[in-house]
Design a protein around this motif. Sequence first.
Motif, PDB file in Angstrom:
ATOM      1  N   ASP A 103       0.747  -1.153  -0.189  1.00 20.21           N
ATOM      2  CA  ASP A 103       0.176  -0.002   0.122  1.00 20.21           C
ATOM      3  C   ASP A 103       0.859   1.231  -0.020  1.00 20.21           C
ATOM      4  O   ASP A 103       0.356   2.411   0.159  1.00 20.21           O
ATOM      5  CB  ASP A 103      -1.031   0.027   1.141  1.00 20.21           C
ATOM      6  N   VAL A 104       2.192   1.300  -0.108  1.00 20.81           N
ATOM      7  CA  VAL A 104       3.089   2.183  -0.130  1.00 20.81           C
ATOM      8  C   VAL A 104       4.125   2.108  -1.460  1.00 20.81           C
ATOM      9  O   VAL A 104       4.452   1.047  -1.477  1.00 20.81           O
ATOM     10  CB  VAL A 104       3.848   2.226   1.209  1.00 20.81           C
ATOM     11  N   ILE A 105       4.222   3.324  -1.914  1.00 20.16           N
ATOM     12  CA  ILE A 105       5.745   3.313  -2.726  1.00 20.16           C
ATOM     13  C   ILE A 105       6.776   4.165  -2.112  1.00 20.16           C
ATOM     14  O   ILE A 105       6.186   5.363  -1.717  1.00 20.16           O
ATOM     15  CB  ILE A 105       5.320   3.886  -3.998  1.00 20.16           C
ATOM     16  N   GLY A 106       7.932   3.659  -1.423  1.00 21.75           N
ATOM     17  CA  GLY A 106       8.884   4.393  -1.065  1.00 21.75           C
ATOM     18  C   GLY A 106      10.085   3.813  -1.091  1.00 21.75           C
ATOM     19  O   GLY A 106      10.356   2.523  -1.708  1.00 21.75           O
ATOM     20  N   GLY A 107      11.288   4.476  -0.677  1.00 20.31           N
ATOM     21  CA  GLY A 107      12.779   4.144  -0.783  1.00 20.31           C
ATOM     22  C   GLY A 107      13.430   4.815   0.268  1.00 20.31           C
ATOM     23  O   GLY A 107      13.116   5.778   0.935  1.00 20.31           O
ATOM     24  N   ALA A 108      14.583   4.353   0.613  1.00 22.32           N
ATOM     25  CA  ALA A 108      15.398   4.724   1.481  1.00 22.32           C
ATOM     26  C   ALA A 108      16.992   4.497   1.295  1.00 22.32           C
ATOM     27  O   ALA A 108      17.352   3.421   0.693  1.00 22.32           O
ATOM     28  CB  ALA A 108      15.235   4.097   2.737  1.00 22.32           C
ATOM     29  N   VAL A 109      17.979   5.532   1.795  1.00 21.45           N
ATOM     30  CA  VAL A 109      19.165   5.029   1.764  1.00 21.45           C
ATOM     31  C   VAL A 109      19.749   5.309   3.203  1.00 21.45           C
ATOM     32  O   VAL A 109      19.477   6.282   3.754  1.00 21.45           O
ATOM     33  CB  VAL A 109      20.136   6.102   0.773  1.00 21.45           C
ATOM     34  N   ILE A 110      20.652   4.384   3.607  1.00 20.12           N
ATOM     35  CA  ILE A 110      21.079   4.178   5.004  1.00 20.12           C
ATOM     36  C   ILE A 110      22.715   4.111   4.956  1.00 20.12           C
ATOM     37  O   ILE A 110      23.371   3.367   4.245  1.00 20.12           O
ATOM     38  CB  ILE A 110      20.526   3.105   5.772  1.00 20.12           C
ATOM     39  N   SER A 111      23.446   4.974   5.663  1.00 17.92           N
ATOM     40  CA  SER A 111      24.820   5.012   5.790  1.00 17.92           C
ATOM     41  C   SER A 111      25.324   5.577   7.000  1.00 17.92           C
ATOM     42  O   SER A 111      24.636   6.109   7.736  1.00 17.92           O
ATOM     43  CB  SER A 111      25.414   5.967   4.519  1.00 17.92           C
ATOM     44  N   SER A 112      26.547   5.112   7.367  1.00 14.66           N
ATOM     45  CA  SER A 112      27.148   5.674   8.407  1.00 14.66           C
ATOM     46  C   SER A 112      28.387   6.773   8.204  1.00 14.66           C
ATOM     47  O   SER A 112      28.990   7.380   8.829  1.00 14.66           O
ATOM     48  CB  SER A 112      27.977   4.570   9.354  1.00 14.66           C
ATOM     49  N   ASP A 113      28.260   7.063   6.560  1.00 16.13           N
ATOM     50  CA  ASP A 113      29.385   7.801   6.092  1.00 16.13           C
ATOM     51  C   ASP A 113      28.762   9.385   6.304  1.00 16.13           C
ATOM     52  O   ASP A 113      27.692   9.594   5.647  1.00 16.13           O
ATOM     53  CB  ASP A 113      29.621   7.560   4.802  1.00 16.13           C
ATOM     54  N   LYS A 114      29.247  10.266   7.043  1.00 11.84           N
ATOM     55  CA  LYS A 114      28.597  11.655   7.395  1.00 11.84           C
ATOM     56  C   LYS A 114      28.507  12.358   6.087  1.00 11.84           C
ATOM     57  O   LYS A 114      27.357  13.071   5.792  1.00 11.84           O
ATOM     58  CB  LYS A 114      29.655  12.153   8.389  1.00 11.84           C
ATOM     59  N   ALA A 115      29.508  12.543   5.101  1.00  2.63           N
ATOM     60  CA  ALA A 115      29.596  13.302   4.153  1.00  2.63           C
ATOM     61  C   ALA A 115      28.539  12.807   2.953  1.00  2.63           C
ATOM     62  O   ALA A 115      27.874  13.785   2.465  1.00  2.63           O
ATOM     63  CB  ALA A 115      30.856  13.473   3.304  1.00  2.63           C
ATOM     64  N   PHE A 116      28.301  11.557   3.010  1.00  3.26           N
ATOM     65  CA  PHE A 116      27.446  11.000   1.954  1.00  3.26           C
ATOM     66  C   PHE A 116      25.783  11.244   2.443  1.00  3.26           C
ATOM     67  O   PHE A 116      24.985  11.601   1.695  1.00  3.26           O
ATOM     68  CB  PHE A 116      27.798   9.393   2.072  1.00  3.26           C
ATOM     69  N   ASN A 117      25.672  11.015   3.753  1.00  2.00           N
ATOM     70  CA  ASN A 117      24.441  11.337   4.375  1.00  2.00           C
ATOM     71  C   ASN A 117      24.108  12.727   4.283  1.00  2.00           C
ATOM     72  O   ASN A 117      22.862  13.137   3.944  1.00  2.00           O
ATOM     73  CB  ASN A 117      24.262  10.831   5.827  1.00  2.00           C
ATOM     74  N   GLU A 118      25.330  13.580   4.351  1.00  2.00           N
ATOM     75  CA  GLU A 118      24.775  14.978   4.445  1.00  2.00           C
ATOM     76  C   GLU A 118      24.260  15.360   2.872  1.00  2.00           C
ATOM     77  O   GLU A 118      23.440  16.026   2.595  1.00  2.00           O
ATOM     78  CB  GLU A 118      25.778  15.931   4.651  1.00  2.00           C
ATOM     79  N   ARG A 119      25.077  14.655   1.874  1.00  2.96           N
ATOM     80  CA  ARG A 119      24.708  14.840   0.410  1.00  2.96           C
ATOM     81  C   ARG A 119      23.276  14.323   0.313  1.00  2.96           C
ATOM     82  O   ARG A 119      22.628  15.001  -0.538  1.00  2.96           O
ATOM     83  CB  ARG A 119      25.636  14.110  -0.281  1.00  2.96           C
ATOM     84  N   MET A 120      22.873  13.226   0.885  1.00  2.00           N
ATOM     85  CA  MET A 120      21.300  12.750   0.743  1.00  2.00           C
ATOM     86  C   MET A 120      20.473  13.770   1.088  1.00  2.00           C
ATOM     87  O   MET A 120      19.423  13.897   0.615  1.00  2.00           O
ATOM     88  CB  MET A 120      21.255  11.386   1.510  1.00  2.00           C
ATOM     89  N   LYS A 121      20.725  14.215   2.274  1.00  2.00           N
ATOM     90  CA  LYS A 121      19.598  15.151   2.797  1.00  2.00           C
ATOM     91  C   LYS A 121      19.811  16.600   1.971  1.00  2.00           C
ATOM     92  O   LYS A 121      18.730  17.144   1.581  1.00  2.00           O
ATOM     93  CB  LYS A 121      20.179  15.823   4.016  1.00  2.00           C
ATOM     94  N   PHE A 122      20.847  16.902   1.420  1.00  2.00           N
ATOM     95  CA  PHE A 122      20.939  17.823   0.590  1.00  2.00           C
ATOM     96  C   PHE A 122      20.107  17.627  -0.912  1.00  2.00           C
ATOM     97  O   PHE A 122      19.196  18.434  -1.225  1.00  2.00           O
ATOM     98  CB  PHE A 122      22.171  18.464   0.188  1.00  2.00           C
ATOM     99  N   LEU A 123      20.277  16.346  -1.276  1.00  2.00           N
ATOM    100  CA  LEU A 123      19.640  15.905  -2.469  1.00  2.00           C
ATOM    101  C   LEU A 123      18.200  15.979  -2.616  1.00  2.00           C
ATOM    102  O   LEU A 123      17.337  16.206  -3.232  1.00  2.00           O
ATOM    103  CB  LEU A 123      20.211  14.722  -3.100  1.00  2.00           C
ATOM    104  N   ILE A 124      17.477  15.357  -1.416  1.00  2.00           N
ATOM    105  CA  ILE A 124      16.200  15.275  -1.208  1.00  2.00           C
ATOM    106  C   ILE A 124      15.581  16.520  -1.104  1.00  2.00           C
ATOM    107  O   ILE A 124      14.596  16.859  -1.653  1.00  2.00           O
ATOM    108  CB  ILE A 124      15.780  14.296  -0.101  1.00  2.00           C
ATOM    109  N   LYS A 125      16.206  17.511  -0.429  1.00  2.00           N
ATOM    110  CA  LYS A 125      15.769  18.891  -0.488  1.00  2.00           C
ATOM    111  C   LYS A 125      15.693  19.587  -2.152  1.00  2.00           C
ATOM    112  O   LYS A 125      14.964  20.147  -2.403  1.00  2.00           O
ATOM    113  CB  LYS A 125      16.451  19.792   0.567  1.00  2.00           C
ATOM    114  N   SER A 126      16.648  19.233  -2.436  1.00  2.00           N
ATOM    115  CA  SER A 126      17.123  19.967  -3.775  1.00  2.00           C
ATOM    116  C   SER A 126      16.253  19.236  -5.046  1.00  2.00           C
ATOM    117  O   SER A 126      15.916  19.853  -5.920  1.00  2.00           O
ATOM    118  CB  SER A 126      18.580  19.786  -4.304  1.00  2.00           C
ATOM    119  N   ILE A 127      16.079  17.838  -4.994  1.00  2.00           N
ATOM    120  CA  ILE A 127      15.411  17.264  -6.083  1.00  2.00           C
ATOM    121  C   ILE A 127      13.845  17.138  -5.882  1.00  2.00           C
ATOM    122  O   ILE A 127      13.105  17.045  -6.857  1.00  2.00           O
ATOM    123  CB  ILE A 127      16.115  15.945  -6.388  1.00  2.00           C
ATOM    124  N   GLY A 128      13.657  16.795  -4.497  1.00  2.00           N
ATOM    125  CA  GLY A 128      12.301  16.912  -3.994  1.00  2.00           C
ATOM    126  C   GLY A 128      11.517  15.512  -4.245  1.00  2.00           C
ATOM    127  O   GLY A 128      10.249  15.702  -3.881  1.00  2.00           O
TER     128      GLY A 128
END
Length: 378
Positions: free
Chosen positions: A202-227
């Motif tokens: 009943d849901v469409i969704g995805g996730a990325v999980i990591s312990s790499d700080k720079a990579f995670n920061e990039r993911m947060k930036f990308l979700i905000k920027s790509i939408g």
Amino acid sequence: MRYDTKIVRAGQEPDKAHGAVTVPIYQTATYAIKKPGVYHGYDYSRSTTPTKNALERSLAALEGGKEATVFSSGLAAEDAILHTCAAGDRILSCDDLYGGTRRLFKVVYKDLPVRIDMIDMTDLKLVRRELGRRTKYVFMETPSNPTLKQVDVRAICALAHSAGAKVIVDSTFMTPYFMRPLGLGADAVVHSLTKFLSGHNDVIGGAVISSDKAFNERMKFLIKSIGATLGPLDSYLTLRGIKTLGVRMDRINANAMKIARFLEGHAKVKRVIYPGLESHPQYDIGRKQMTGFGGMISFELKGGLKAGQRCMERCRLWLLAESLGGCDSLITHPPSMTHASVPRATRLALGISDGFIRLSVGIEDAQDLIEDLDRAMR
Ligand code: PLP
């Protein structure tokens, strides 16, 4: 907290405003502030919401990573990873992949300056040779969709890291309940939340999980920027699904084992692929890195396409549908459905014959599922 407790509780403290035990659905697009530029954690729901944040905390805890970023689909999560590449970067991917991922890699990125090569990652010598060329990421699905090839995550991580590449594992089929790639050395895990994690179709969704700080920061930036964000209701439904992950996966695993053994012994069946069968070519690898074999089974009938089609059309309990991982058992014909965008020659080379059938085992009574298949195959 032990793992079964984490599944139910991690990241889900009672709501600070009213003490709600269930994480509320913060159905708002924006947040009122008192002074320009002074925020209280949330500003605009394209970036995140308290509901999505709770889901991200839950997923990070379950995978054993520092942070998770949740997207509007599994493909959106994979696309965000591709957006971390610069012109000239190379990705080495396994060759057997969900058809949509292959389309993203081979069609969408075809004319963009990121090179994506696909190889058989069960061949470690080939992986080592290929890593001789500068590579940013190694991307793998294990078990893969739909031929259920199993890749040795630890061995690939060792090879990739010594060549300066990072490893990303699509662990959709296993969920963190049966395998935790970060603990095996991977740098990031990607999931289609649409499948076993949300678990109810009943849901469409995805996730990325990591312990790499720079990579995670990039993911947060990308979700905000790509939408490509996940809305509050879908975040809530996914969190609610995750609460029963353990009990669902235990039942699915037990059902799948019974069904795989039934198919293996059936006179009309040509071959069965299930990671839990001793006949699986990478059975030992699966046993080493997974604590369960999951709910995906692939098989072929002796009569090829005609027999397969007849079987799929005659099933009553097994619903003929795309997708996988829900409580309801589904039967799929990858060549005309999930992998229709893969050229036929490539499909055949990968072992996805025209009569190839994929099962997503649900939580119904295993005997009912077996009887339905048996009747449909006769
Ligand atoms: N990864 C795997 C293994 C899948 O099976 C799928 C979809 O079937 C995806 C990724 C893509 O996920 P979504 O459909 O949520 O975009």
